[in-house]
Design a protein around this motif. Structure first.
Motif, PDB file in Angstrom:
ATOM      1  N   UNK A 231     -11.396   9.364  -9.062  1.00 21.33           N
ATOM      2  CA  UNK A 231     -11.734   7.936  -9.069  1.00 21.33           C
ATOM      3  C   UNK A 231     -10.546   7.161  -8.509  1.00 21.33           C
ATOM      4  N   UNK A 232     -10.786   5.941  -8.121  1.00 16.54           N
ATOM      5  CA  UNK A 232      -9.691   5.088  -7.653  1.00 16.54           C
ATOM      6  C   UNK A 232      -8.992   4.459  -8.847  1.00 16.54           C
ATOM      7  N   UNK A 233      -7.823   3.934  -8.622  1.00 10.91           N
ATOM      8  CA  UNK A 233      -7.117   3.242  -9.713  1.00 10.91           C
ATOM      9  C   UNK A 233      -7.923   2.031 -10.165  1.00 10.91           C
ATOM     10  N   UNK A 234      -8.573   1.342  -9.229  1.00  6.43           N
ATOM     11  CA  UNK A 234      -9.397   0.186  -9.593  1.00  6.43           C
ATOM     12  C   UNK A 234     -10.543   0.605 -10.509  1.00  6.43           C
ATOM     13  N   UNK A 235     -11.141   1.772 -10.268  1.00  5.12           N
ATOM     14  CA  UNK A 235     -12.221   2.256 -11.131  1.00  5.12           C
ATOM     15  C   UNK A 235     -11.696   2.565 -12.535  1.00  5.12           C
ATOM     16  N   UNK A 236     -10.510   3.151 -12.613  1.00  2.73           N
ATOM     17  CA  UNK A 236      -9.917   3.452 -13.915  1.00  2.73           C
ATOM     18  C   UNK A 236      -9.589   2.151 -14.649  1.00  2.73           C
ATOM     19  N   UNK A 237      -8.989   1.206 -13.948  1.00  5.75           N
ATOM     20  CA  UNK A 237      -8.628  -0.075 -14.561  1.00  5.75           C
ATOM     21  C   UNK A 237      -9.850  -0.837 -15.066  1.00  5.75           C
ATOM     22  N   UNK A 238     -11.012  -0.582 -14.474  1.00 10.22           N
ATOM     23  CA  UNK A 238     -12.243  -1.289 -14.845  1.00 10.22           C
ATOM     24  C   UNK A 238     -13.018  -0.600 -15.972  1.00 10.22           C
ATOM     25  N   UNK A 239     -12.534   0.537 -16.463  1.00 11.57           N
ATOM     26  CA  UNK A 239     -13.240   1.246 -17.528  1.00 11.57           C
ATOM     27  C   UNK A 239     -13.336   0.385 -18.775  1.00 11.57           C
ATOM     28  N   UNK A 240     -14.481   0.432 -19.421  1.00 12.64           N
ATOM     29  CA  UNK A 240     -14.686  -0.289 -20.680  1.00 12.64           C
ATOM     30  C   UNK A 240     -14.599   0.705 -21.835  1.00 12.64           C
ATOM     31  N   UNK A 241     -13.917   0.307 -22.886  1.00  8.46           N
ATOM     32  CA  UNK A 241     -13.812   1.159 -24.062  1.00  8.46           C
ATOM     33  C   UNK A 241     -12.739   2.221 -23.917  1.00  8.46           C
ATOM     34  N   UNK A 242     -12.776   3.227 -24.830  1.00  7.73           N
ATOM     35  CA  UNK A 242     -11.772   4.273 -24.803  1.00  7.73           C
ATOM     36  C   UNK A 242     -12.066   5.315 -23.725  1.00  7.73           C
ATOM     37  N   UNK A 243     -11.014   5.945 -23.222  1.00  8.53           N
ATOM     38  CA  UNK A 243     -11.155   7.053 -22.267  1.00  8.53           C
ATOM     39  C   UNK A 243      -9.873   7.862 -22.268  1.00  8.53           C
ATOM     40  N   UNK A 244     -10.008   9.136 -21.957  1.00  3.57           N
ATOM     41  CA  UNK A 244      -8.855  10.012 -21.798  1.00  3.57           C
ATOM     42  C   UNK A 244      -8.794  10.441 -20.344  1.00  3.57           C
ATOM     43  N   UNK A 245      -7.669  10.208 -19.718  1.00  4.61           N
ATOM     44  CA  UNK A 245      -7.426  10.603 -18.338  1.00  4.61           C
ATOM     45  C   UNK A 245      -6.396  11.722 -18.375  1.00  4.61           C
ATOM     46  N   UNK A 246      -6.784  12.899 -17.886  1.00  6.25           N
ATOM     47  CA  UNK A 246      -5.896  14.066 -17.920  1.00  6.25           C
ATOM     48  C   UNK A 246      -5.569  14.498 -16.497  1.00  6.25           C
ATOM     49  N   UNK A 247      -4.286  14.672 -16.224  1.00  5.20           N
ATOM     50  CA  UNK A 247      -3.824  15.157 -14.925  1.00  5.20           C
ATOM     51  C   UNK A 247      -3.276  16.561 -15.081  1.00  5.20           C
ATOM     52  N   UNK A 248      -3.628  17.442 -14.141  1.00  5.62           N
ATOM     53  CA  UNK A 248      -3.130  18.809 -14.157  1.00  5.62           C
ATOM     54  C   UNK A 248      -3.766  19.613 -13.050  1.00  5.62           C
ATOM     55  N   UNK A 249      -3.651  20.934 -13.144  1.00  6.04           N
ATOM     56  CA  UNK A 249      -4.305  21.842 -12.204  1.00  6.04           C
ATOM     57  C   UNK A 249      -4.788  23.073 -12.957  1.00  6.04           C
TER      58      UNK A 249
END
Length: 109
Positions: free
Chosen positions: A11-29
């Protein structure tokens, strides 16, 4: 249950910034040993917060989303509320620590 796969499409940063409510964003491989080691404690903690969306994003050089969050090490868990970072854990191995971060964003538990 959480996926063991990291999404290549981001997703784009704008899409992440627009999320409503709680969310977990995980980065890895998928090939990262630290990422694999944190999977079980994350799955254990996530079991108490199944309503929280979990976005598992593959990170690496040139990946804009990870750079926008200044991710340096994998896995990096970013706990969001209404698109804003509330907590961050890097290479977590303790499900209690992960659960405490979830508690900051998930008001349904």
């Amino acid at each position: 249950m959480i996926s063991e796969l990291y999404a290549v499409a981001q997703p784009t940063r704008a899409q992440i910034d627009a999320l409503a409510g709680p969310a977990l964003l995980e980065f890895g491989t998928g090939w990262c040993g630290h990422c694999r080691a944190s999977h079980a404690p994350l799955a254990s903690a996530y079991a108490s917060h199944p309503g929280v969306p979990h976005l598992r994003v593959e990170d690496g050089p040139g990946r804009a989303l990870g750079r926008s969050f200044r991710v340096k090490l994998w896995p990096t868990l970013i706990f969001l509320k209404d698109g804003q970072e509330v907590a961050r854990l890097v290479r977590p191995l303790d499900s209690a620590e992960i659960d405490q971060a979830f508690a900051l964003i998930d008001t349904t538990t």
